[in-house]
Structures are given as C-alpha cells and as structure tokens.
Write a protein that holds these residues in place. Structure first.
Motif, PDB file in Angstrom:
ATOM      1  N   SER A   1       0.710  -1.105   0.095  1.00 63.17           N
ATOM      2  CA  SER A   1      -0.013  -0.127   0.126  1.00 63.17           C
ATOM      3  C   SER A   1       0.775   1.448  -0.148  1.00 63.17           C
ATOM      4  O   SER A   1       1.838   1.510   0.730  1.00 63.17           O
ATOM      5  N   THR A   2       0.590   2.317  -0.710  1.00 66.40           N
ATOM      6  CA  THR A   2       0.876   3.686  -0.650  1.00 66.40           C
ATOM      7  C   THR A   2       0.052   4.594   0.356  1.00 66.40           C
ATOM      8  O   THR A   2       0.167   5.782   0.545  1.00 66.40           O
ATOM      9  N   GLU A   3      -0.887   3.717   1.039  1.00 66.12           N
ATOM     10  CA  GLU A   3      -1.898   4.571   2.096  1.00 66.12           C
ATOM     11  C   GLU A   3      -2.962   5.423   1.274  1.00 66.12           C
ATOM     12  O   GLU A   3      -3.540   6.185   2.134  1.00 66.12           O
ATOM     13  N   LYS A   4      -2.965   5.152  -0.086  1.00 65.62           N
ATOM     14  CA  LYS A   4      -4.029   5.999  -0.852  1.00 65.62           C
ATOM     15  C   LYS A   4      -4.820   4.858  -1.352  1.00 65.62           C
ATOM     16  O   LYS A   4      -4.469   4.008  -2.190  1.00 65.62           O
ATOM     17  N   VAL A   5      -6.219   5.060  -1.167  1.00 61.97           N
ATOM     18  CA  VAL A   5      -7.361   4.063  -1.344  1.00 61.97           C
ATOM     19  C   VAL A   5      -8.574   4.979  -2.040  1.00 61.97           C
ATOM     20  O   VAL A   5      -8.871   6.002  -1.411  1.00 61.97           O
ATOM     21  N   ALA A   6      -9.003   4.325  -3.136  1.00 59.85           N
ATOM     22  CA  ALA A   6     -10.172   4.889  -3.841  1.00 59.85           C
ATOM     23  C   ALA A   6     -11.237   3.767  -4.181  1.00 59.85           C
ATOM     24  O   ALA A   6     -10.751   2.601  -4.024  1.00 59.85           O
ATOM     25  N   LEU A   7     -12.316   4.295  -4.158  1.00 62.83           N
ATOM     26  CA  LEU A   7     -13.464   3.139  -4.456  1.00 62.83           C
ATOM     27  C   LEU A   7     -13.698   3.009  -6.013  1.00 62.83           C
ATOM     28  O   LEU A   7     -13.740   4.029  -6.649  1.00 62.83           O
ATOM     29  N   GLU A   8     -14.264   1.969  -6.624  1.00 61.69           N
ATOM     30  CA  GLU A   8     -14.424   1.818  -7.962  1.00 61.69           C
ATOM     31  C   GLU A   8     -15.403   0.819  -8.268  1.00 61.69           C
ATOM     32  O   GLU A   8     -15.848   0.024  -7.413  1.00 61.69           O
ATOM     33  N   GLY A   9     -16.215   1.065  -9.294  1.00 61.82           N
ATOM     34  CA  GLY A   9     -17.154  -0.112  -9.677  1.00 61.82           C
ATOM     35  C   GLY A   9     -18.650   0.640 -10.131  1.00 61.82           C
ATOM     36  O   GLY A   9     -18.746   1.784  -9.995  1.00 61.82           O
ATOM     37  N   TYR A  10     -19.337  -0.321 -10.608  1.00 61.19           N
ATOM     38  CA  TYR A  10     -20.503  -0.114 -11.499  1.00 61.19           C
ATOM     39  C   TYR A  10     -21.733  -0.483 -10.404  1.00 61.19           C
ATOM     40  O   TYR A  10     -21.659  -1.581  -9.885  1.00 61.19           O
ATOM     41  N   SER A  11     -23.017   0.253 -10.497  1.00 61.79           N
ATOM     42  CA  SER A  11     -24.236  -0.163  -9.868  1.00 61.79           C
ATOM     43  C   SER A  11     -23.928  -0.434  -8.259  1.00 61.79           C
ATOM     44  O   SER A  11     -23.816   0.585  -7.890  1.00 61.79           O
ATOM     45  N   TYR A  12     -24.098  -1.710  -8.036  1.00 64.18           N
ATOM     46  CA  TYR A  12     -23.970  -1.998  -6.591  1.00 64.18           C
ATOM     47  C   TYR A  12     -22.794  -1.385  -6.028  1.00 64.18           C
ATOM     48  O   TYR A  12     -22.510  -0.613  -5.127  1.00 64.18           O
ATOM     49  N   PHE A  13     -21.571  -1.737  -6.971  1.00 60.46           N
ATOM     50  CA  PHE A  13     -20.293  -1.185  -6.474  1.00 60.46           C
ATOM     51  C   PHE A  13     -20.215   0.305  -6.597  1.00 60.46           C
ATOM     52  O   PHE A  13     -19.402   0.786  -5.812  1.00 60.46           O
ATOM     53  N   GLY A  14     -21.063   1.016  -7.274  1.00 59.38           N
ATOM     54  CA  GLY A  14     -21.057   2.324  -7.355  1.00 59.38           C
ATOM     55  C   GLY A  14     -21.835   3.058  -6.290  1.00 59.38           C
ATOM     56  O   GLY A  14     -21.577   4.062  -5.413  1.00 59.38           O
ATOM     57  N   ILE A  15     -23.267   2.447  -5.780  1.00 59.27           N
ATOM     58  CA  ILE A  15     -23.958   3.200  -4.901  1.00 59.27           C
ATOM     59  C   ILE A  15     -23.130   2.882  -3.734  1.00 59.27           C
ATOM     60  O   ILE A  15     -23.368   3.939  -2.861  1.00 59.27           O
ATOM     61  N   ILE A  16     -22.569   2.155  -3.186  1.00 60.79           N
ATOM     62  CA  ILE A  16     -21.978   1.754  -1.900  1.00 60.79           C
ATOM     63  C   ILE A  16     -20.930   2.629  -1.739  1.00 60.79           C
ATOM     64  O   ILE A  16     -20.468   2.972  -0.301  1.00 60.79           O
ATOM     65  N   GLN A  17     -20.446   3.284  -2.768  1.00 61.18           N
ATOM     66  CA  GLN A  17     -19.136   3.951  -2.610  1.00 61.18           C
ATOM     67  C   GLN A  17     -19.507   5.337  -1.504  1.00 61.18           C
ATOM     68  O   GLN A  17     -18.815   5.795  -0.866  1.00 61.18           O
ATOM     69  N   ALA A  18     -20.434   6.065  -2.067  1.00 61.60           N
ATOM     70  CA  ALA A  18     -20.918   7.374  -1.320  1.00 61.60           C
ATOM     71  C   ALA A  18     -21.164   7.105   0.201  1.00 61.60           C
ATOM     72  O   ALA A  18     -20.975   7.829   1.017  1.00 61.60           O
ATOM     73  N   LEU A  19     -22.019   5.897   0.181  1.00 63.88           N
ATOM     74  CA  LEU A  19     -22.657   5.491   1.566  1.00 63.88           C
ATOM     75  C   LEU A  19     -21.265   5.309   2.680  1.00 63.88           C
ATOM     76  O   LEU A  19     -21.412   5.753   3.629  1.00 63.88           O
ATOM     77  N   ALA A  20     -20.367   4.563   2.071  1.00 60.93           N
ATOM     78  CA  ALA A  20     -19.151   4.479   2.952  1.00 60.93           C
ATOM     79  C   ALA A  20     -18.300   5.675   3.012  1.00 60.93           C
ATOM     80  O   ALA A  20     -17.686   5.862   3.852  1.00 60.93           O
ATOM     81  N   ALA A  21     -18.154   6.393   1.967  1.00 60.63           N
ATOM     82  CA  ALA A  21     -17.601   7.762   1.973  1.00 60.63           C
ATOM     83  C   ALA A  21     -17.917   8.588   3.090  1.00 60.63           C
ATOM     84  O   ALA A  21     -17.413   9.710   3.734  1.00 60.63           O
ATOM     85  N   ALA A  22     -19.240   8.568   3.282  1.00 58.78           N
ATOM     86  CA  ALA A  22     -20.067   9.437   4.367  1.00 58.78           C
ATOM     87  C   ALA A  22     -19.506   9.073   5.867  1.00 58.78           C
ATOM     88  O   ALA A  22     -19.690  10.062   6.781  1.00 58.78           O
ATOM     89  N   LEU A  23     -18.934   7.876   5.834  1.00 61.54           N
ATOM     90  CA  LEU A  23     -18.480   7.563   7.078  1.00 61.54           C
ATOM     91  C   LEU A  23     -16.890   8.081   7.367  1.00 61.54           C
ATOM     92  O   LEU A  23     -16.395   8.088   8.400  1.00 61.54           O
ATOM     93  N   GLN A  24     -16.307   8.638   6.406  1.00 63.04           N
ATOM     94  CA  GLN A  24     -15.098   9.350   6.359  1.00 63.04           C
ATOM     95  C   GLN A  24     -14.027   8.706   6.628  1.00 63.04           C
ATOM     96  O   GLN A  24     -13.373   8.951   7.692  1.00 63.04           O
TER      97      GLN A  24
END
Length: 614
Positions: free
Chosen positions: A154-177
């Motif tokens: 790891s470089t300690e940098k992480v992003a979320l990726e993906g379509y539909s289910y993989f996309g919708i969950i991204q913002a919900l997880a990001a809201a947990l900061q």
C-alpha cells in the motif's frame, strides 16, 4: 493529433469519444500498461468485530507499492475475473453482477485492485444483512483502512471503484469518512433508496433479483435488527393482508419461512412499504454533508429505473460541499459486461487524485452530457438556465398539443385495470403529437400534471414517454414514471420538473374525486429528429412477461406490483382540468459547450455505450 499518435502517446487502446482536446492534457504522463498482474486469492481480512472475511488482491507484479482501488459488492469476488468477451444484455450468458470493473486495465497501469467477499458472502463468515445495510457500509470502511494501513503493497492511498452496486455503496461508505479514502467515482448511483425500489411509492419486483445475484451463505433480514421476533411476525401478518400482496404465491413463499432465511432482502423490502428507518440509512440524500472526498458521479439517461435524477440531485445539493462533477455518458444501446466504457475517464480521475498527475479533468466544466442524437457537451447547472418550459397538453382523440384545450366540461377518457390473476391484457391510454417539423431538443427533468379520478381509495399510475421515429418505430424515451395515488404532494419541497411526495404516510383517495396528480418522469437529454413524434402512455400496470410463454422467472419481469382489484380510471383533459406534460425545451446551445474531439480525424458513431442498469 491523429489517432495513431494519440494511441502511442497515451498508451490507450481506443480514443475516448467523451474527451475534449481543450481539457485533456499530459497524455504522455498517463499511467501506461507496463505491469503484469499478480493475484493473491482469499487474503484474510478481519473486520472490527472479529468477523473473518476474504478478499482477492490483484497487484502489479513488478512494483512493491501501489495505490489501491477497492470494488465492493455482495456479488461474489471470484466471478468478477471471469472473462468471455464483453457480453450484451441479449446474451443468455449476460450477468448483471459482473460489475467490479476492468482490473487488468488498472493493475497493468500501476494500481492494486481489491475485490472482497463481504460478511456472509462466499466463504466469508458472518450474516449477510441485505443490500447497502449500515453494517455493510462500516465493513467497506474497514476494507479501506485495512488496504491503507495493513498491507505491504500500500501507498496508503485508497479509492473506491465500480458500477451499480459497486457504485452506490461508494458514497455511503465515504459518508463515514474513512481517513485513507482519497476519492470515489460511482459509475451508477442512487441517493433515495426507497424510490429506487418504490418509484413514486409503487412497489416493484425489481428487488427480487438480488436473491440470485448475492451468493450469501448466511442471509438474515435487516428487519430482525429493528424489531423483536414478536413484532416482526406481526408485521409479516399485516403485510400479507394487503390484497396486492396476498394474491401472489411467490410472496407467500417468502413470508412463510421461519426463521426467515428465504429471499431475506426482498422480505425486508416487502415489510417496509413506506419510507422509514429501514430505507433512510441506505439513502445518500440524508448524508451529503458527511462526504469530504472528491466525487465523480456517472449515469446514463435511463429508459427504466430512476438513475439519472439522483445524480443531478447530488450535483444540486448545497450540503455536498466537496469537489464534485458528473457525467451522463451513455445512451440506450445496451450495456456490455465486463464494463469498460468508462475506463479512460476513470484513469484520468484516479491518476489525478491518486498519483498527482495533472490530467486536466478538474479543469472541465462540472457536467458532461451525452445529448442523444447530437453528441457530448458541457453544462454548468441543472436544470439548464436556458430551459424554456413547454406544456404539452392532452387533448381529445389521443392528441398531444402545445396549445391548451379551449373547451370545458368535456367527458373524460377512461380505461379499466383488471388484475393479472384474471387477464393478461393491460389497458392503457396513449396521446401523440403531430410530427415535429424540425429537430427539437429536450434536456432536463419532466413531470406529468394529470387530472384524474379513480373508483377506489388507491391506485397506481404508470406513465411512459416514447419517440415515434420518422419511419414509425416506437422507441423508449422514458419508460418509467409512477405514483401511488395515496401519497400526498409536498408542494413546499417540490421544484419545477421535480415533484416531491411524502412517502411516510398514505391518505386514502375519495373514490370519484377529480384531483391533480403530479408525476415525476425520468430526465432526458435528446434531440428528436424532424418527422418524429412524442407519445405519452398511461396505464395501471406494466407487463414485462416474455411473449414466448416460458414460465421461468416471471416474478423478475412482473415490474410494478399491480393492484389485485379492478379499478376504473378517468383522465380529464379540458379547460377546467388541463392535463399536460412539462417538457424542458432547449432552444439553442452555445457552440463552445460542445466537446471538441481530441483526435482531429476521429469518427464518432453513436457516441453511447449503454444505460440500462440495476
């Protein structure tokens, strides 16, 4: 620059139709496909409560450390790497759960790609509590922090990726900061999960499919976390008393298993027919102020489902204060999986935020739209400031006209809904314009103001918008707009083209009362060619059953759950009760807003990938 020069400098396999020469820069610095893929399968990850889960890690073999992309869903990690060519929806092998993205594309360019089997999925321990549940959101947080702090690559940098289910969950997880999350890019998105399943408050069998998509070894309904066993059994009894539910044997199978282990998410769905605390934790519209990382929302103009409206809601949200942009990038041509249409745009996004490469992506105007029948262009706001709102009135003899009806006291049109346990026929009313004399653009939200009466205390309105081509072919424009009559309009929260209803309560309709219903129809962005026509269809149910007569999986195709009662509808359209569609007419567009192809001799045919998602 010609196409050969572009491909050589960029290291890409194709010229993206959605790139603009004015904003795309430093192509020579884009991550190049110079690495081979090393797979570590079934890597153990212990979640915060001690639950043991497994992830697959795809890593560039020639380097020790790389930024990480996590693609999360409950769709199974192993199948995400199955490759048999890109398959369209028409293929019998098409699987809508193959949505983690193109790991080879990114790993070969220096990214670690991680696909988990979440708790209760595959071989992972724990209970699977349904789509986007609050526990799942916390688990994605844990995967992000695990990838950033506990992995040698790891470089300690992480992003979320993906379509539909993989996309919708991204913002919900990001809201947990999560501290190490750098950015997100939901490739398909919804911010109102209640309306995602109950569009306009109308129940749908759309959610039925998750039973086959999510290979859970220990499914448990989330409702068991919300109420006692006694309370849940009482709720099940109450829901089964609904006549629309009671008539369906498929629902009976779900209800009459205890402990509830069969089709658990759809059981949850049926037990919560109104917006409540089951739906709110899954809905981003209540959490926009929590996101603190850059976000790129993407969708297509959706002929089915409610996909594009949430993206524009997010862009308009004053609570979402982080850097944000959106792309409505696709049309109606049908999506292919594995999904690759947005690979190049994703690379520019992730290279900028994860590797510090100035790709020019944040220099672009905030919205990039594929106007069907015309091409790609930029916009700065939504609805467009230059929109001319036009009322398309319902007239007698099935006509749609720009002029209002001048006579009053005209008899209404009518149709009768008969439930599917007594007939396969679906009655409807259609209204059609004259042929358009010139190409005409409509881009933005649409709403139907419908004066109607019903001879029941409640009923479903299903509306569709069609384009009749100059050759007479009937093409879908917006096949989804719906409203359950008993849900009241919230006039204070409603905006032009964007009606808001209160889905927390039902107010029975007085049979025979003539009242105005305001129904949201999916946003569109398209140019209707000269000689085409616009058609509105109004019905009470939608029959998605295959015409072959095959018996398999009829529940998956039932669509909106129809009323079990015979209901008569009267549609009024005269001077006293002017029913109309509010259309977002765009008279002109400044030339500088249209994209300028990055390759001078590039030929773009269609310019759309696909837009039918779940």
């Amino acid at each position: 620059m010609n196409q050969e020069e572009f491909l050589q400098v960029s290291g890409l396999e194709k010229v993206p139709v959605y790139w603009d020469r004015r904003y795309t820069k430093n192509l020579d610095q884009l991550s190049k496909p110079i690495y081979t893929v090393k797979l570590e399968e079934d890597v153990e990850v212990i979640l915060r409560d001690g639950t043991k889960t497994y992830v697959d890690v795809y890593h560039p073999a020639e380097i020790e450390k790389a930024p990480s992309l996590i693609a999360y869903s409950a769709y199974s990690k192993k199948m995400q790497r199955m490759r048999h060519g890109s398959l369209p929806g028409a293929s019998n092998y098409f699987d809508h759960s193959l949505e983690a993205g193109d790991m080879e594309f990114f790993v070969s360019r220096g990214y670690t790609f991680i696909v988990p089997d979440g708790r209760g999925i595959g071989r992972s321990e724990g209970e699977y509590l349904g789509v986007y549940n609050p526990q799942e959101q916390e688990d994605v947080y844990d995967y992000i922090e695990w990838a950033a702090t506990q992995c040698p690559w790891s470089t300690e940098k992480v992003a979320l990726e993906g379509y539909s289910y993989f996309g919708i969950i991204q913002a919900l997880a990001a809201a947990l900061q999560p501290p190490h999350l750098v950015c997100i890019m939901p490739l398909s998105y919804t911010d109102d999960y209640y309306q995602h399943g109950y569009y306009g408050g109308v129940a749908d069998t759309y959610m039925n499919m998750y039973w086959e998509l999510c290979p859970s070894n220990n499914p448990v309904p989330w409702t068991t976390k919300m109420m006692s066993e006694e309370e849940m059994k009482k709720r099940i009894e109450e829901v089964q008393e609904d006549p629309d539910i009671a008539i369906n044997t498929y629902f009976s199978k779900i209800f009459n298993v205890w402990p509830p282990k069969y089709h658990t998410f759809y059981l949850d769905y049926l037990l919560h027919p109104q917006e409540d605390d089951f739906w709110r934790p899954r809905s981003m519209k209540y959490k926009y102020d929590k996101i603190n990382v850059p976000v790129y929302f993407k969708c297509g103009w959706a002929p089915t489902g409610r996909w594009s409206a949430p993206v524009f809601n997010a862009m308009n949200s004053p609570e979402l204060k982080t850097y944000k942009r959106c792309g409505v990038m696709e049309g109606y041509n049908g999506m292919e999986l594995p999904y690759r249409f947005m690979n190049e745009e994703m690379l520019r996004w992730y290279d900028y935020w994860m590797k510090g490469i100035d790709t020019g992506i944040i220099d672009e105007p905030p919205m990039k739209l594929n106007i069907l029948g015309r091409g790609y262009r930029y916009e700065y706001e939504y609805p467009l400031a230059r929109t001319c709102w036009k009322k398309l009135y319902l007239h007698t003899f099935g006509n749609l006209r720009w002029e209002p009806v001048v006579e009053g006291s005209l008899p209404p049109d009518s149709f009768t809904h008969r439930p599917p346990h007594i007939t396969t026929e679906v009655e409807s009313l259609t209204y059609r314009t004259d042929r358009l004399s010139r190409p005409t653009e409509f881009t933005g939200p649409i709403e139907l103001h419908l004066w109607a009466s019903i001879d029941a205390t409640d009923a479903n309105f299903i509306v569709k918008l069609w384009q009749i081509t100059p050759g007479g072919t009937r093409m879908p424009v917006c096949r989804t707009g719906s409203l359950k009559a008993s849900y009241p309009l919230d006039k204070e929260k409603s905006q032009i083209g964007r009606p808001v209803h209160d889905y927390t309560k039902r107010i029975p309709v007085a049979p025979g009362e003539i009242r105005e219903y305001v129904i949201e129809i999916n946003p569109i962005g398209m140019v209707f060619p000269a000689g085409s026509q616009i058609e509105l269809e109004i019905k009470a149910m939608d029959n998605f059953l295959p015409q072959s007569g095959a018996w398999q999986a009829k529940m998956d195709h039932l669509g909106p759950i129809p009323s079990a009662n015979t209901v008569n509808y009267k549609i009024y359209r005269d001077k006293d009760y002017p029913s109309y569609i509010l259309m977002p007419y765009i008279p002109e567009t400044p030339g500088e807003l249209w994209l300028q192809p990055i390759v001078e001799d590039d030929i773009v045919i269609g310019g759309s990938g696909g837009g039918n998602t779940h």
